[in-house]
Enzyme design. Structure first.
Site, mmCIF file in Angstrom:
data_model
loop_
_atom_site.group_PDB
_atom_site.id
_atom_site.type_symbol
_atom_site.label_atom_id
_atom_site.label_comp_id
_atom_site.label_asym_id
_atom_site.label_seq_id
_atom_site.Cartn_x
_atom_site.Cartn_y
_atom_site.Cartn_z
ATOM 1 N N GLN A 170 0.807 -1.222 0.000
ATOM 2 C CA GLN A 170 0.000 0.000 0.000
ATOM 3 C C GLN A 170 0.841 1.273 0.000
ATOM 4 O O GLN A 170 0.312 2.370 0.062
ATOM 5 C CB GLN A 170 -0.938 -0.015 1.209
ATOM 6 C CG GLN A 170 -1.958 -1.130 1.116
ATOM 7 C CD GLN A 170 -2.693 -1.376 2.409
ATOM 8 O OE1 GLN A 170 -2.476 -0.694 3.409
ATOM 9 N NE2 GLN A 170 -3.582 -2.342 2.404
ATOM 10 N N HIS A 234 -1.233 -0.003 5.735
ATOM 11 C CA HIS A 234 -1.906 0.970 6.615
ATOM 12 C C HIS A 234 -1.053 2.185 6.941
ATOM 13 O O HIS A 234 -0.636 2.391 8.074
ATOM 14 C CB HIS A 234 -2.384 0.292 7.908
ATOM 15 C CG HIS A 234 -3.486 -0.687 7.669
ATOM 16 N ND1 HIS A 234 -4.298 -1.136 8.689
ATOM 17 C CD2 HIS A 234 -3.919 -1.301 6.548
ATOM 18 C CE1 HIS A 234 -5.180 -2.004 8.188
ATOM 19 N NE2 HIS A 234 -4.960 -2.114 6.891
#
Ligand SMILES: [Ca+2]
Length: 464
Positions: A170, A234
């Site tokens: 991510q 995250h």
């Protein structure tokens, strides 16, 4: 299990090798269809693999849901067909108040024009309109900063001088914002995942956009959301300027158990809303300035992975959307010093189906702030923007949120801080909607992981 002879194993490996070669050299097979759309298709494939670490629930969830849906096809859910959400819940949790989930479905009455402005980009994670109908956009994976012209769909060469990023999973180049005094200062702020000693962090930096728009000059990192962690999930990473010219930065709790528990700790910048000056210093009115054990930049805590942020145009409140676990994505109003409960309480469950902390959903009863709204099953919320424009009057002050896993844009109607209506837009496009922006002239802009940028306007007003 019986032993496999070496010769047989070798034969099998050879066979696989030969088949793979044949597939590579063979044109016109069904496999080639995916490579035909070269860039986009490849990117999408990578995306799916990449995000599967974060959202393995998509597949499991969807299959579970469809099973449940078949089983329960005769029974309507408690909110029935009036809700925009038609899938069964994945949890047993009940909302703390009736408007907290599954708001009644609303439908835009204005006839809309939906056009693809440009295609062939990567994951456009962040966007800002820095000049009329011209956007600065980030490319998460390639870490490029580009200029997209909404009038003609043209895309600039990558702007030089952007930071080194860690683009695994991510990570990458995330959000972009311009200083309130951009016209004079030409200051551009970027968030990104950065390799530092001990792992990766969410970082903020700034640089000056050159007059010829080809370079960010004197780029410097102004803030790092420590501690570093050896993980690539995250990061949070949204930024927005407030009226005083300070920045709100959102972070994530780095996903893994137990690091995610640091969302509750005031000596870590993980799972927080952070309030800093344009130089990266804590704002001196922050709630924990007087607390010697707490980090001065913290504004609120107990968050999971905040992917969207905007100010309500009427109330001025800071709203955020955070990605939940399996279900339990939350819309929250941020107040200084508040604790939003993750990972002690949640309206979601683990991706494995296990309960989180033995399954406590009530926030307020446990001393935390209730989300204004949550989704069950997930809406996989990403970037968001309030519609602070009167070009489409019925949309005024509504909130639009990109949905990644169920592929749609969420529109929510808010009255007195309650969600009184929900609509899902562009459900047929099959795109993962990453970021949302409203232009000065009232167009709703949406970027997708498939490399598209959409422009949505009232019919007849979008194109000239
Ligand atoms: Ca919460």
């Amino acid at each position: 299990m019986g032993k496999v002879s070496w010769s047989r194993l070798t034969f099998l490996l050879m066979l696989i090798f030969v088949l793979a070669l044949a597939a590579c050299g063979n044109g016109g097979t069904s496999e080639e269809e995916s490579t035909e759309e070269s860039d986009t298709a490849t990117e999408e494939t990578e995306e799916t693999t990449e995000e599967s670490t974060e959202e393995p629930e998509e597949t499991t969830e969807e299959s579970e849901e469809s099973e449940e849906a078949t089983e329960e096809s005769d029974e309507s859910t408690d909110t029935g067909s009036e809700s925009a959400e038609t899938e069964p819940k994945v949890t047993e949790f009940e909302p703390a108040f009736p408007e907290q989930t599954r708001a009644p479905e609303v439908e835009t009455e204005t006839e809309l024009d939906v056009e693809v402005v440009t295609e062939g980009l990567g994951v456009t994670w962040g966007m800002v309109e820095f000049d009329t109908n011209r956007l600065l956009v980030t490319q998460r994976d390639s870490a490029e900063l580009l200029i997209v012209n909404l009038e003609d769909g043209s895309v600039s060469e990558p702007i030089q001088g952007t930071p080194e990023v860690n683009n695994e999973d991510q990570g990458g180049l995330l959000d972009v914002a311009i200083a309130p005094d951009f016209d004079e200062s030409r200051l551009v702020f970027l968030t990104f995942s950065q390799d530092i000693e001990g792992g990766t962090v969410t970082a903020v930096g700034k640089g000056v956009l050159s007059e010829d728009e080809t370079a960010l000059e004197d780029f410097e990192v102004i803030f790092q959301a420590t501690p570093a962690y050896e993980g690539t999930l995250h990061y949070g990473g949204r930024i927005i300027f407030d009226d005083e010219g300070n920045l709100f930065l959102t972070t994530g709790e780095r996903s893994d158990d137990p690091i995610r528990e640091r969302a509750q700790d005031l000596d870590a910048y993980l799972g927080k809303v952070i309030h800093i000056t344009p130089d990266g210093e804590p704002v001196d009115t922050n709630p924990f300035i007087e607390d010697e054990d707490a980090l001065d930049g913290i504004y609120s805590y107990g968050h999971r992975n905040i992917q969207g942020v905007d100010f309500h145009p009427e109330t001025g409140d800071l709203w955020i959307v955070e990605f939940g676990p399996q279900a339990g994505d939350e819309l929250n109003i941020i107040e200084p010093g508040n604790n939003y409960g993750w990972p002690i309480v949640s309206y979601g469950i683990e991706y494995t189906g296990e309960l989180i902390n033995e399954g406590i959903s009530e926030h307020e009863a446990q001393g935390f702030v209730e989300p204004r709204y949550y989704w069950d099953p997930t809406s996989a919320p990403s970037g968001m923007s309030f519609y602070d424009n009167d070009a489409i009057p019925e949309w005024e002050n509504n909130l639009f949120i990109g949905g990644l896993a169920p592929n749609y844009i969420v529109r929510v109607v808010i009255e007195d801080d309650l969600i009184v209506g929900e609509e899902r837009l562009l459900t047929e496009e099959g795109e993962r909607f990453r970021d949302i922006l409203v232009t000065e002239d009232g167009a709703l802009i949406a970027s997708t992981d498939g490399g598209l940028i959409y422009r949505i306007t009232a019919a007849g007003e979008g194109t000239e």
